[in-house]
Motif scaffolding. Structure first.
Motif, PDB file in Angstrom:
ATOM      1  N   UNK A 338       0.810  -1.231   0.000  1.00 39.02           N
ATOM      2  CA  UNK A 338       0.000   0.000   0.000  1.00 39.02           C
ATOM      3  C   UNK A 338       0.842   1.278   0.000  1.00 39.02           C
ATOM      4  N   UNK A 339       2.093   1.183   0.467  1.00 39.95           N
ATOM      5  CA  UNK A 339       2.920   2.389   0.548  1.00 39.95           C
ATOM      6  C   UNK A 339       3.510   2.780  -0.809  1.00 39.95           C
ATOM      7  N   UNK A 394       9.295   7.007   4.720  1.00 37.81           N
ATOM      8  CA  UNK A 394       8.479   5.830   5.040  1.00 37.81           C
ATOM      9  C   UNK A 394       7.413   6.175   6.085  1.00 37.81           C
ATOM     10  N   UNK A 395       7.782   6.995   7.073  1.00 38.40           N
ATOM     11  CA  UNK A 395       6.817   7.369   8.107  1.00 38.40           C
ATOM     12  C   UNK A 395       5.666   8.202   7.521  1.00 38.40           C
ATOM     13  N   UNK A 396       6.041   9.173   6.691  1.00 39.20           N
ATOM     14  CA  UNK A 396       4.994  10.000   6.069  1.00 39.20           C
ATOM     15  C   UNK A 396       4.108   9.155   5.160  1.00 39.20           C
ATOM     16  N   UNK A 397       4.737   8.175   4.493  1.00 36.83           N
ATOM     17  CA  UNK A 397       3.976   7.309   3.603  1.00 36.83           C
ATOM     18  C   UNK A 397       2.914   6.534   4.390  1.00 36.83           C
ATOM     19  N   UNK A 400       0.100   8.878   5.436  1.00 39.59           N
ATOM     20  CA  UNK A 400      -0.810   9.196   4.346  1.00 39.59           C
ATOM     21  C   UNK A 400      -1.757   8.023   4.069  1.00 39.59           C
ATOM     22  N   UNK A 401      -1.204   6.809   4.082  1.00 39.31           N
ATOM     23  CA  UNK A 401      -2.035   5.632   3.778  1.00 39.31           C
ATOM     24  C   UNK A 401      -3.090   5.435   4.869  1.00 39.31           C
ATOM     25  N   UNK A 402      -2.660   5.648   6.124  1.00 36.70           N
ATOM     26  CA  UNK A 402      -3.601   5.482   7.239  1.00 36.70           C
ATOM     27  C   UNK A 402      -4.731   6.507   7.145  1.00 36.70           C
TER      28      UNK A 402
END
Ligand SMILES: Cc1ncc(COP(=O)(O)O)c(C=O)c1O
Length: 404
Positions: A338-339, A394-397, A400-402
């Motif tokens: 998903x990322x 990766x954290x921002x990704x 955003x997905x959440x």
């Protein structure tokens, strides 16, 4: 090239409208980005002083030969030294089985030209090096992917592919495999798979072409070496001085069955590669410098690998999985699918760049939730800072997905 017509000429039919320049990495990045994309060695390891001495020695005596063409297979001394290295590995090889080329790319160009006809099937690892794939495509090959896992090429997949082809009456011409530190996945092909591939090649009548461009930069356990160990008559091994010494030398070689070496030596129309550079490298190999250099650079890449692994673990270890490479200077980083949709954009925003997994996908058009980090030329500070930025990506990704 995006069109088959470039005024004022019509291009050859080999130039396909959809051909992208495989060596143009085309990664969008900010000026201040840390670039993990380029597969080149650390320039601090260019042995310029040793080269200068070797060149001085060559130029201080008669230059009749060293500044002349070097046609056919290439310089005899260099070929003998390369054959001796194969013998050390237990592969029966003579200098006549060796052809010196313009980097490993030169070997693949010559192999594709002499072996592959339009319509031939070339088997390839499903993620692979686009530069060589382009050569086979340009020769008109149909590329058929074989699955990969953490131990390299999957034998069941290879068997299924060749059996299916046999049912339609097709025999693959060759298998192109990056068996040691596979690019991009960095896997080492397991020993039992090596012999299984040789057995399938014999049963189904195809050639194995091993790309070992990174094979000498080995730092984890015993170097697995050439697939020719399993079948000298059905395997061509391609090497390069680009990653161990410097890419700008444009020097590589292949060793293979003598008959193939002879045909290629006779067919090549490039009049050989630089005699002077061949002799320079031969002198660096002959006096033991090259082996000592390999040890030094491999140890340094190992250090960089460990540093980058630790830094990534600290900054995004919970979000990515890294394969620990046994050699070379790439790290293959995978993450949850998903990322994949936003990682590249966020990397741009955070000032970091790499080649995404899909760049290596033979099929094209698939989501490959991974990226390859080339750490060869980056200094330690950049590796640390790059890992910090990747952690933010990766954290921002995930955020955003959440949220979406
Ligand atoms: C897997 C692989 N094969 C072959 C090459 C070509 O190398 P060269 O022609 O410089 O030897 C490269 C270059 O990056 C590579 O990554």
């Amino acid at each position: 090239v995006t069109t088959a017509h470039v005024a004022p000429v019509k291009l050859s039919s080999r130039v396909r409208a959809d051909t992208e320049a495989p060596n143009t990495l085309g990664v969008a990045m900010r000026d201040d980005a840390i670039f993990f994309g380029s597969g080149v060695p650390d320039p601090r390891f260019h042995p310029a002083d040793v080269m200068e001495q070797a060149l001085d020695a060559l130029l201080s005596v008669s230059t009749t030969e060293s500044l002349n063409y070097c046609r056919g297979r290439g310089d005899a001394t260099l070929r003998t030294l390369i054959a001796e290295r194969s013998l050390r590995e237990g592969v029966r090889t003579s200098a006549d089985d060796v052809v010196i080329t313009a980097g490993s790319s030169g070997a693949f160009t010559l192999l594709a030209y002499t072996l592959v006809e339009p319509g031939d099937v070339v088997l390839v690892e499903e993620l692979s090096y686009p530069g060589v794939l382009a050569m086979f495509r340009q020769a008109g090959a149909e590329l058929v992917p074989v699955a990969l896992d953490q131990d390299g090429l999957v034998i069941e997949s290879l068997e299924e592919v060749v059996t299916t082809l046999a049912r339609r009456g097709a025999t693959p011409k060759l298998l192109y495999a990056i068996a040691n530190t596979q690019s991009p996945t960095t896997s080492r092909l397991a020993d039992d798979r090596r012999s299984a591939i040789a057995a399938l090649a014999e049963r189904f009548g195809f050639l194995i072409v091993q790309d070992d461009t990174y094979g000498e930069l080995w730092y984890e356990g015993e170097q697995p070496g050439s697939l020719r160990r399993y079948d000298t008559e059905r395997t061509v091994h391609v090497g390069s001085f680009s990653k161990t010494v410097a890419p700008g030398l444009r020097l590589g070689w292949f060793t293979g069955p003598g008959a193939i070496a002879e045909v290629i030596a006779n067919m090549r129309t490039d009049l050989g590669t630089s005699t002077l550079i061949q002799r320079m490298i031969a002198s660096m190999m002959g006096d033991g410098y090259f082996d000592a250099h390999l040890e030094r650079v491999a140890a340094s890449y190992r250090g960089k690998r460990d540093l980058l692994l630790a830094a990534l673990d600290e900054h995004c270890g919970d979000l990515v999985r890294c394969v620990e490479p046994p050699g070379g200077f790439f790290l293959w980083v995978t993450f949850d699918e998903p990322l994949a949709g936003n990682v590249e954009r966020l990397a741009y925003e955070e000032g970091v760049a790499f080649l995404s997994g899909s760049y290596f996908d033979v099929r094209g058009g698939r989501v490959v939730p991974a990226f390859r980090l080339a750490f060869g030329e980056l200094a330690e500070d950049d590796l640390f800072e790059g890992a910090v930025r990747l952690g933010r990506v990766m954290r921002r990704s995930v955020d955003e997905v959440v949220r979406s």
